[in-house]
Design a protein around this motif. Structure first.
Motif, short mmCIF file in Angstrom:
data_model
loop_
_atom_site.label_atom_id
_atom_site.label_comp_id
_atom_site.label_asym_id
_atom_site.label_seq_id
_atom_site.Cartn_x
_atom_site.Cartn_y
_atom_site.Cartn_z
N ALA A 150 0.90 -1.26 -0.01
CA ALA A 150 0.14 -0.06 -0.06
C ALA A 150 1.05 1.48 -0.10
O ALA A 150 2.09 1.32 0.53
CB ALA A 150 -1.02 0.09 1.29
N ARG A 151 0.34 2.39 -0.50
CA ARG A 151 1.20 3.42 -0.51
C ARG A 151 0.87 4.38 0.52
O ARG A 151 -0.10 4.65 0.99
CB ARG A 151 0.73 4.37 -1.72
CG ARG A 151 1.08 3.90 -3.19
CD ARG A 151 2.62 3.45 -3.36
NE ARG A 151 3.16 3.97 -4.38
CZ ARG A 151 4.48 3.84 -4.58
NH1 ARG A 151 5.20 3.42 -3.75
NH2 ARG A 151 5.16 4.12 -5.65
N GLY A 152 1.95 4.83 1.32
CA GLY A 152 1.74 5.73 2.30
C GLY A 152 1.30 5.19 3.49
O GLY A 152 0.88 4.06 3.67
N GLY A 153 1.54 6.14 4.70
CA GLY A 153 0.90 5.82 6.03
C GLY A 153 1.97 5.01 6.69
O GLY A 153 2.93 4.23 6.24
N THR A 154 1.17 4.70 7.71
CA THR A 154 2.13 3.85 8.78
C THR A 154 1.25 2.89 9.54
O THR A 154 0.14 3.46 10.11
CB THR A 154 2.83 4.89 10.07
OG1 THR A 154 3.92 5.60 9.18
CG2 THR A 154 3.65 3.66 10.82
#
Length: 141
Positions: free
Chosen positions: A92-96
């Motif tokens: 998945a793209r981005g985030g934590t």
């Protein structure tokens, strides 16, 4: 200072990870805390984060500076495996994706460490009380 990135294979996938040493204050002591961050599809992918509280005890004030606890590759592999089981999507793209004490400490254990929220928020559980309980449980076992 450059951050050292390490590589780890889990199944057919290669992950990149790093661990940064920090400390957290508890009601009666200072404790070593290690923030582990993992990426499975590059630095723009969803990162996995786990803040690990060392359970080294008894620890006189300031022992966080001399506690030598550090996660081994097998520890990081256990973190990755657990996170994948509960829904972390490394592509998945981005985030934590955070393995928090509040949500995951009851189901996830790692010898020598406890998950902690105290590094992210002061509302996390008192690390001194948790370390004492973990130490006493080890002594009984």
């Amino acid at each position: 200072m450059r951050t050292r990135l390490r590589h780890l294979r889990v199944g057919a996938r290669t992950f990149v990870w790093r661990a940064a040493i920090d400390h957290v204050l508890g009601g009666g002591d200072c404790h070593r805390c290690i923030r582990v961050r993992v990426w499975g599809a590059g630095k723009t992918s969803q990162a996995l984060q786990a803040d690990l509280l060392s359970v080294a005890w008894p620890a006189p004030w300031g022992a966080c500076a001399t506690d030598g606890s550090y996660p081994a590759p097998a520890d990081v592999q256990a973190i990755i495996s657990y996170a994948l089981e509960i829904g972390w999507q490394p592509e998945a793209r981005g985030g934590t994706f955070v393995l928090s004490e509040h949500e995951h400490a009851a189901r996830f254990s790692l010898p020598g460490f406890l998950l902690t929220d105290r590094l992210r928020t002061p509302e996390g559980g008192d690390p001194t009380a948790r370390v004492i309980r973990a130490y006493e449980a080890q002594q009984r076992a």
